[in-house]
Design a protein around this motif. Structure first.
Motif, short mmCIF file in Angstrom:
data_model
loop_
_atom_site.label_atom_id
_atom_site.label_comp_id
_atom_site.label_asym_id
_atom_site.label_seq_id
_atom_site.Cartn_x
_atom_site.Cartn_y
_atom_site.Cartn_z
N SER A 69 0.80 -1.23 0.00
CA SER A 69 0.00 0.00 0.00
C SER A 69 0.83 1.27 0.00
CB SER A 69 -0.93 0.02 1.21
OG SER A 69 -0.18 0.22 2.39
N GLY A 70 1.96 1.25 0.64
CA GLY A 70 2.75 2.47 0.76
C GLY A 70 2.21 3.41 1.83
N ALA A 71 1.24 2.96 2.61
CA ALA A 71 0.66 3.78 3.67
C ALA A 71 1.58 3.78 4.90
CB ALA A 71 -0.72 3.24 4.05
N ARG A 72 1.24 4.64 5.83
CA ARG A 72 1.97 4.73 7.09
C ARG A 72 2.00 3.36 7.77
NH1 ARG A 72 -0.19 9.23 10.93
NH2 ARG A 72 0.42 10.45 9.12
N LEU A 73 3.12 2.99 8.34
CA LEU A 73 3.30 1.68 8.94
C LEU A 73 2.26 1.42 10.02
CD1 LEU A 73 5.12 -0.80 8.87
CD2 LEU A 73 6.47 0.24 10.70
N GLY A 74 1.54 0.35 9.91
CA GLY A 74 0.53 -0.05 10.89
C GLY A 74 -0.85 0.50 10.62
N LEU A 75 -0.99 1.43 9.68
CA LEU A 75 -2.30 2.04 9.42
C LEU A 75 -3.27 1.04 8.80
CD1 LEU A 75 -4.10 4.54 9.40
CD2 LEU A 75 -3.17 5.09 7.16
N ILE A 76 -2.84 0.33 7.79
CA ILE A 76 -3.71 -0.62 7.10
C ILE A 76 -4.16 -1.74 8.04
CG2 ILE A 76 -3.86 -2.25 5.16
CD1 ILE A 76 -3.85 0.72 4.32
N PRO A 77 -3.25 -2.39 8.79
CA PRO A 77 -3.73 -3.41 9.73
C PRO A 77 -4.70 -2.85 10.77
CG PRO A 77 -1.38 -3.67 9.39
CD PRO A 77 -1.78 -2.40 8.70
N LEU A 78 -4.44 -1.65 11.26
CA LEU A 78 -5.34 -1.03 12.23
C LEU A 78 -6.74 -0.87 11.65
CD1 LEU A 78 -5.79 0.63 14.93
CD2 LEU A 78 -5.31 2.62 13.52
#
Length: 163
Positions: A69-78
């Motif tokens: 995703s390239g999103a901030r680390l941990g954002l997608i799992p959250l």
């Protein structure tokens, strides 16, 4: 036990096919469009798979999605763990096996994830992409019942018992 592993491996195979669609094929057609197939898989997990098997799949699957995703680390799992837990709570309030409910939940959680992403990162994320977000929400609602159906068919194919 072997059937359970085959089931989980099949789900991860579907997840990788979905990642291929989300990362390369759909953006090639229209760059700002994002369709979230994983929400439908989460709905299917809640309907057809026990919590003890569905929750670890969502955690591992969202970590894999995080890598692409390239999103901030941990954002997608959250966000996906929140989605899983929220739908798990809704399972006791509404009948999730209805395709219209699954489509509505797909649209709702797509919008919630987009809003949470914009809130947690930067509201400039939403500027100029209103049309792709609406189309993405509608397409996510369309594919959510199909993804839930795929999870159910896999569960039946491996003859797993769900209590």
């Amino acid at each position: 036990m072997l059937k359970l592993w085959k089931f989980q491996i099949s789900l991860f195979g579907i997840l990788f096919a979905v990642i291929l669609l989300e990362v390369s094929i759909i953006p090639a057609a229209w760059a700002p469009l994002r369709v979230d197939f994983f929400i439908g898989m989460i709905i299917g997990q809640i309907i057809f798979v026990p919590f003890s098997q569905g929750f670890p799949f969502v955690i591992l699957g969202s970590l894999i999605l995080q890598a692409f995703s390239g999103a901030r680390l941990g954002l997608i799992p959250l966000l996906y763990i929140f989605t899983f837990m929220a739908i798990e709570v809704l399972k006791n309030l509404i009948y999730l096996e209805n395709a219209y409910i699954q489509a509505s939940l797909g649209v709702l959680f797509y919008c919630l994830i987009a809003a949470a992403t914009a809130f947690l990162t930067d509201f400039a994320y939403l500027k100029g992409i209103t049309v792709p977000l609406v189309v993405g929400a509608l397409l996510t609602g369309f594919v959510s019942p199909m993804m839930a159906y795929v999870v159910g068919r896999l569960q039946m194919a491996y003859e797993l018992e769900y209590e």
